[in-house]
Design a protein around this motif. Structure first.
Motif, PDB file in Angstrom:
ATOM      1  N   ILE A 107    -120.157 -18.036 -24.415  1.00 38.07           N
ATOM      2  CA  ILE A 107    -119.693 -16.761 -24.951  1.00 38.07           C
ATOM      3  C   ILE A 107    -118.629 -16.911 -26.036  1.00 38.07           C
ATOM      4  N   ASN A 108    -118.142 -18.131 -26.243  1.00 32.95           N
ATOM      5  CA  ASN A 108    -116.982 -18.344 -27.094  1.00 32.95           C
ATOM      6  C   ASN A 108    -117.178 -17.853 -28.518  1.00 32.95           C
ATOM      7  N   ASP A 109    -118.319 -18.169 -29.118  1.00 35.95           N
ATOM      8  CA  ASP A 109    -118.557 -17.760 -30.510  1.00 35.95           C
ATOM      9  C   ASP A 109    -118.567 -16.237 -30.647  1.00 35.95           C
ATOM     10  N   TYR A 110    -119.129 -15.552 -29.655  1.00 38.03           N
ATOM     11  CA  TYR A 110    -119.189 -14.086 -29.710  1.00 38.03           C
ATOM     12  C   TYR A 110    -117.780 -13.485 -29.588  1.00 38.03           C
ATOM     13  N   LEU A 111    -116.983 -14.061 -28.695  1.00 37.70           N
ATOM     14  CA  LEU A 111    -115.617 -13.569 -28.531  1.00 37.70           C
ATOM     15  C   LEU A 111    -114.789 -13.827 -29.783  1.00 37.70           C
ATOM     16  N   ASN A 112    -114.922 -15.025 -30.353  1.00 37.27           N
ATOM     17  CA  ASN A 112    -114.179 -15.339 -31.572  1.00 37.27           C
ATOM     18  C   ASN A 112    -114.537 -14.393 -32.719  1.00 37.27           C
ATOM     19  N   ASN A 113    -115.800 -14.020 -32.796  1.00 38.28           N
ATOM     20  CA  ASN A 113    -116.226 -13.077 -33.826  1.00 38.28           C
ATOM     21  C   ASN A 113    -115.518 -11.730 -33.657  1.00 38.28           C
ATOM     22  N   VAL A 114    -115.456 -11.243 -32.409  1.00 40.02           N
ATOM     23  CA  VAL A 114    -114.778  -9.969 -32.137  1.00 40.02           C
ATOM     24  C   VAL A 114    -113.294 -10.076 -32.466  1.00 40.02           C
ATOM     25  N   ILE A 115    -112.673 -11.182 -32.101  1.00 39.40           N
ATOM     26  CA  ILE A 115    -111.236 -11.364 -32.356  1.00 39.40           C
ATOM     27  C   ILE A 115    -110.954 -11.393 -33.853  1.00 39.40           C
ATOM     28  N   GLU A 116    -111.725 -12.176 -34.597  1.00 38.14           N
ATOM     29  CA  GLU A 116    -111.510 -12.284 -36.050  1.00 38.14           C
ATOM     30  C   GLU A 116    -111.708 -10.929 -36.729  1.00 38.14           C
ATOM     31  N   ARG A 117    -112.731 -10.211 -36.330  1.00 34.41           N
ATOM     32  CA  ARG A 117    -112.998  -8.913 -36.959  1.00 34.41           C
ATOM     33  C   ARG A 117    -111.947  -7.868 -36.566  1.00 34.41           C
ATOM     34  N   THR A 118    -111.447  -7.962 -35.347  1.00 31.42           N
ATOM     35  CA  THR A 118    -110.387  -7.031 -34.931  1.00 31.42           C
ATOM     36  C   THR A 118    -109.122  -7.274 -35.745  1.00 31.42           C
TER      37      THR A 118
END
Length: 359
Positions: free
Chosen positions: A327-338
């Motif tokens: 799940i790490n890549d998906y979470l990192n995407n959300v964090i960067e976009r937030t």
């Protein structure tokens, strides 16, 4: 007698707002030395008169011990860097909201907060879901209690720390099995205490994990703090989206007017650990985009349902802190976009004001 000596002496005292060493605090505006005269300017946002008086005497007492020959003058000024903002030491207050329970809102909040702390930001997290606090479990702090600190006569709770985060939850105050039986005004009072009577350090982000819906806690939050923006969490399921639309509409009300930073679609599909390339859309498809399009905000990302996330949370570890998981890549995407959309919001819109609701 020189500025370094004075700053070092002030470092023996604590800032009554954020607990920092006073000599290094942003509230220390100026030190001027002229002969034996020392002028110190402290700038706070409407500091309580009793606290101001005690701080004044504490500063004088400390300085006269090291420079008894000096004539010390303490000047207090009001410093309001944002309109109507009682928390100038907190750069961004971000609400994590949902329309209904069970969509993984606390999981999203925990991983957003932990992910930003991992990137080097100073981050706090308030567990405002008073009826169902889950942050103590998710950060391995069950049965832990916050300490109380007296700063210039002000009794403040110290947030607990885990994984580089500063955390506060009613779960740190009550026993894990104790039911929370409170009416609306008392709920609101606890949220105010979590904002006003906790010694939050200087923070880049303070996340507030809200309960589901649009009730007293949400209204108290926007009436107490200038919320930078909200992230709305949903699953792809139509019933979750329908309720999330109501949550989004609360922030969009003219009387509230808190920007929605974006939508996170959680449990977008199920991926078994033994079949990492397989996707099973057990809650349907497209709910997050539907909500984002309705609210005219970005879809910050989709997060799959992976059993490892739940087991890590039960052991007090946000999944983003585990390098090797599905799940790490998906979470990192959300964090960067937030982070990106918070920065864009701050560049393009005026700071949010505390909501004044007349009725």
């Amino acid at each position: 007698m020189n500025e370094t000596l004075i700053r070092n002496t002030l470092d023996t005292l604590e800032d009554p707002v954020n607990g920092q060493q006073l000599g290094k605090s942003s509230h220390l505006e100026k030190i001027e030395i002229s002969g034996t005269q020392v002028n110190i300017v402290l700038a706070f946002n409407n500091l309580n008169p009793d606290i101001k008086n005690k701080l004044n005497f504490s500063v004088l007492e400390a300085l006269y011990k090291v420079i008894p020959e000096a004539e010390v003058n303490i000047h207090f000024e009001n410093k309001i860097p944002q309109p109507d903002n009682p928390y100038p030491h907190i750069k961004n207050i971000v609400a994590i909201a949902s329309g209904k329970g069970g969509v993984g809102k606390s999981t999203v909040a925990s991983n957003l907060a932990a992910g930003m702390a991992k990137k080097g930001y100073s981050v706090g997290l308030i567990d405002a879901d008073l009826y169902g606090p889950s942050i103590p479990t998710m950060f391995g702090l069950k049965n832990k209690r916050p300490k109380v600190k007296n700063i210039h006569g002000r009794q403040l709770l110290l947030p607990l720390e885990a994984h580089g985060l500063h955390l506060m939850s009613i779960g740190f105050i009550l026993d894990p099995e104790q039911a929370v039986v409170l009416r609306g005004p008392r709920l609101g009072g606890i949220i105010k205490q979590f904002l006003n009577d906790v010694l939050w350090p200087e923070l880049d982000f303070l996340f507030i994990d809200l309960p589901p819906g649009t009730g007293d806690i949400q209204l108290t939050m926007v009436q107490t703090a200038p919320v930078t923006g909200a992230v709305v969490v949903t699953t792809p399921q139509d019933v979750a989206v329908s309720d999330a639309i109501k949550a989004a509409n609360m922030f969009r009300l003219e009387s509230i007017n808190v920007p929605i930073l974006g939508v996170v679609e959680n449990m977008s599909w199920f991926t078994p650990e033994e079949l990492p390339d397989n996707r099973y859309h057990i809650f349907g498809k497209g709910g997050g985009k539907k909500l984002a399009d309705y609210a005219e905000v970005p879809l910050l990302g989709q997060i799959p349902l992976v059993s490892q996330v739940g087991s890590l949370a039960d052991n007090g570890i946000p999944a983003i802190l585990e390098e090797d998981n599905l799940i790490n890549d998906y979470l990192n995407n959300v964090i960067e976009r937030t982070i990106y959309y918070i920065q864009m919001r701050n560049k393009t819109e005026d700071p949010t004001r505390i909501v004044k609701i007349k009725s």
